[in-house]
Motif scaffolding. Structure first.
Motif, PDB file in Angstrom:
ATOM      1  N   VAL A  65       0.867  -1.374  -0.062  1.00 10.03           N
ATOM      2  CA  VAL A  65      -0.183   0.002  -0.011  1.00 10.03           C
ATOM      3  C   VAL A  65       0.866   1.139   0.034  1.00 10.03           C
ATOM      4  CG1 VAL A  65      -1.669   1.424   1.262  1.00 10.03           C
ATOM      5  CG2 VAL A  65      -1.959  -1.152   0.953  1.00 10.03           C
ATOM      6  N   LEU A 101      -0.547   5.779  -3.516  1.00  9.08           N
ATOM      7  CA  LEU A 101      -1.681   6.255  -3.538  1.00  9.08           C
ATOM      8  C   LEU A 101      -1.693   7.365  -2.240  1.00  9.08           C
ATOM      9  CD1 LEU A 101      -3.892   2.941  -3.010  1.00  9.08           C
ATOM     10  CD2 LEU A 101      -3.828   4.459  -4.920  1.00  9.08           C
ATOM     11  N   THR A 130      -3.960   9.442   0.524  1.00 11.03           N
ATOM     12  CA  THR A 130      -5.102   9.291   1.056  1.00 11.03           C
ATOM     13  C   THR A 130      -5.484  10.552   1.640  1.00 11.03           C
ATOM     14  OG1 THR A 130      -4.571   6.863   1.732  1.00 11.03           O
ATOM     15  CG2 THR A 130      -6.417   7.900   3.132  1.00 11.03           C
ATOM     16  N   ASN A 179      -8.350  12.022   4.283  1.00 10.33           N
ATOM     17  CA  ASN A 179      -9.183  11.714   5.364  1.00 10.33           C
ATOM     18  C   ASN A 179      -9.952  13.102   5.773  1.00 10.33           C
ATOM     19  OD1 ASN A 179     -10.515  10.879   7.638  1.00 10.33           O
ATOM     20  ND2 ASN A 179      -8.864  10.139   8.898  1.00 10.33           N
ATOM     21  N   VAL A 203      -5.828   8.845  -5.846  1.00  9.82           N
ATOM     22  CA  VAL A 203      -6.365   9.386  -4.667  1.00  9.82           C
ATOM     23  C   VAL A 203      -7.341   8.577  -4.088  1.00  9.82           C
ATOM     24  CG1 VAL A 203      -7.563  11.466  -3.424  1.00  9.82           C
ATOM     25  CG2 VAL A 203      -6.110  11.775  -5.261  1.00  9.82           C
ATOM     26  N   VAL A 204      -7.130   8.183  -2.725  1.00  9.81           N
ATOM     27  CA  VAL A 204      -8.239   7.527  -1.914  1.00  9.81           C
ATOM     28  C   VAL A 204      -8.978   8.441  -0.854  1.00  9.81           C
ATOM     29  CG1 VAL A 204      -8.655   5.559  -0.344  1.00  9.81           C
ATOM     30  CG2 VAL A 204      -6.899   5.380  -2.024  1.00  9.81           C
ATOM     31  N   ILE A 205     -10.077   8.581  -1.159  1.00 11.88           N
ATOM     32  CA  ILE A 205     -10.911   9.274  -0.049  1.00 11.88           C
ATOM     33  C   ILE A 205     -11.311   8.480   0.968  1.00 11.88           C
ATOM     34  CG2 ILE A 205     -12.992  10.828   0.310  1.00 11.88           C
ATOM     35  CD1 ILE A 205     -12.961  11.777  -2.669  1.00 11.88           C
ATOM     36  N   LYS A 206     -10.847   8.597   2.152  1.00 12.76           N
ATOM     37  CA  LYS A 206     -11.119   7.603   3.118  1.00 12.76           C
ATOM     38  C   LYS A 206     -12.591   7.492   3.618  1.00 12.76           C
ATOM     39  CE  LYS A 206      -9.120   6.273   7.741  1.00 12.76           C
ATOM     40  NZ  LYS A 206     -10.282   5.904   8.616  1.00 12.76           N
ATOM     41  N   TYR A 254     -12.681   5.293  -3.060  1.00 14.44           N
ATOM     42  CA  TYR A 254     -13.249   5.466  -1.848  1.00 14.44           C
ATOM     43  C   TYR A 254     -12.981   4.282  -1.034  1.00 14.44           C
ATOM     44  CZ  TYR A 254     -16.956   5.681   1.556  1.00 14.44           C
ATOM     45  OH  TYR A 254     -17.532   5.772   2.847  1.00 14.44           O
ATOM     46  N   GLU A 298     -10.604   2.307   1.938  1.00 14.07           N
ATOM     47  CA  GLU A 298      -9.122   2.336   2.814  1.00 14.07           C
ATOM     48  C   GLU A 298      -8.262   1.785   1.458  1.00 14.07           C
ATOM     49  OE1 GLU A 298      -8.732   2.994   5.811  1.00 14.07           O
ATOM     50  OE2 GLU A 298     -11.105   3.620   6.069  1.00 14.07           O
ATOM     51  N   PRO A 299      -6.932   2.279   1.820  1.00 19.03           N
ATOM     52  CA  PRO A 299      -5.775   1.773   0.708  1.00 19.03           C
ATOM     53  C   PRO A 299      -5.953   0.452   0.407  1.00 19.03           C
ATOM     54  CG  PRO A 299      -5.104   3.492   2.177  1.00 19.03           C
ATOM     55  CD  PRO A 299      -6.378   3.260   2.739  1.00 19.03           C
ATOM     56  N   THR A 345     -10.511  -0.585  -1.993  1.00 19.97           N
ATOM     57  CA  THR A 345     -11.005   0.629  -2.346  1.00 19.97           C
ATOM     58  C   THR A 345     -12.230   0.411  -3.226  1.00 19.97           C
ATOM     59  OG1 THR A 345      -9.354   0.860  -4.176  1.00 19.97           O
ATOM     60  CG2 THR A 345      -8.884   1.931  -2.110  1.00 19.97           C
TER      61      THR A 345
END
Length: 168
Positions: free
Chosen positions: A9, A14, A16, A18, A124-127, A155, A157-158, A161
């Motif tokens: 991860v 990525l 993240t 939050n 990008v991961v939006i938590k 969207y 968690e890494p 998603t």
């Protein structure tokens, strides 16, 4: 000796986000004009001005305030304006609406001030899960800000998603 554990991860590149990091600390308060209505239906100017005069406005210091009327009464606009005039020297923020609308407005303000360049061409991961009250509107707002610049948006968690967007 065992094999070295590799954090895939971390190596994925990525980023993240939050939304809890954008939560503005402070008390949220609702002022419902309904409690000032005569027979639950009519706002009497004299009595309302008496309420305004006797209220301890300093008790709203550094608070986020939503002003509403929860009954189906016709409230003159000046009543809301009068409340805002007395709250303004003390409250951190004043909005017309519910506590949910207040929260959405606080997040909207915070998000419009983030530096988007950090996310240009990024994955990008939006938590997803949060312990603080993050309104759904904040997720929509952030997604709309990121879509024109991010390489991809996910969207969750890494490690798990849901893909939402990938630039071609």
């Amino acid at each position: 000796m065992g094999e070295e554990i590799v954090n895939k991860v971390e190596q994925s590149g990525l980023i993240t986000i939050n939304l809890e990091d954008y939560y503005e600390k402070g008390d949220r308060v609702l002022i419902d004009i309904q409690s000032q209505l005569f027979q639950g239906m009519i706002l009497r100017e004299k009595e309302f001005r008496e309420y305004i005069k006797n209220e301890n406005w300093e008790s709203f210091k550094d608070k986020f305030v939503a002003i509403t009327c929860s009954t189906d009464a016709i409230i003159p606009t000046w009543a809301y304006m009068l409340l805002a005039i007395h709250l303004q020297p003390f409250a951190k923020k004043i909005v017309f609406g519910t506590l949910e609308q207040l929260e959405a407005d606080i997040f909207r303000e915070k998000l419009k001030n983030i530096s988007l360049e950090n996310f240009r061409d990024a994955r990008v991961v939006i938590k997803g899960c949060s312990n603080l009250p993050v309104p759904t509107s904040a997720y929509l707002e952030l997604t709309a800000l990121l879509r024109p610049i991010a390489k991809s948006i996910m969207y969750g968690e890494p490690c798990s998603t849901v893909p939402l967007f990938k630039r071609k």
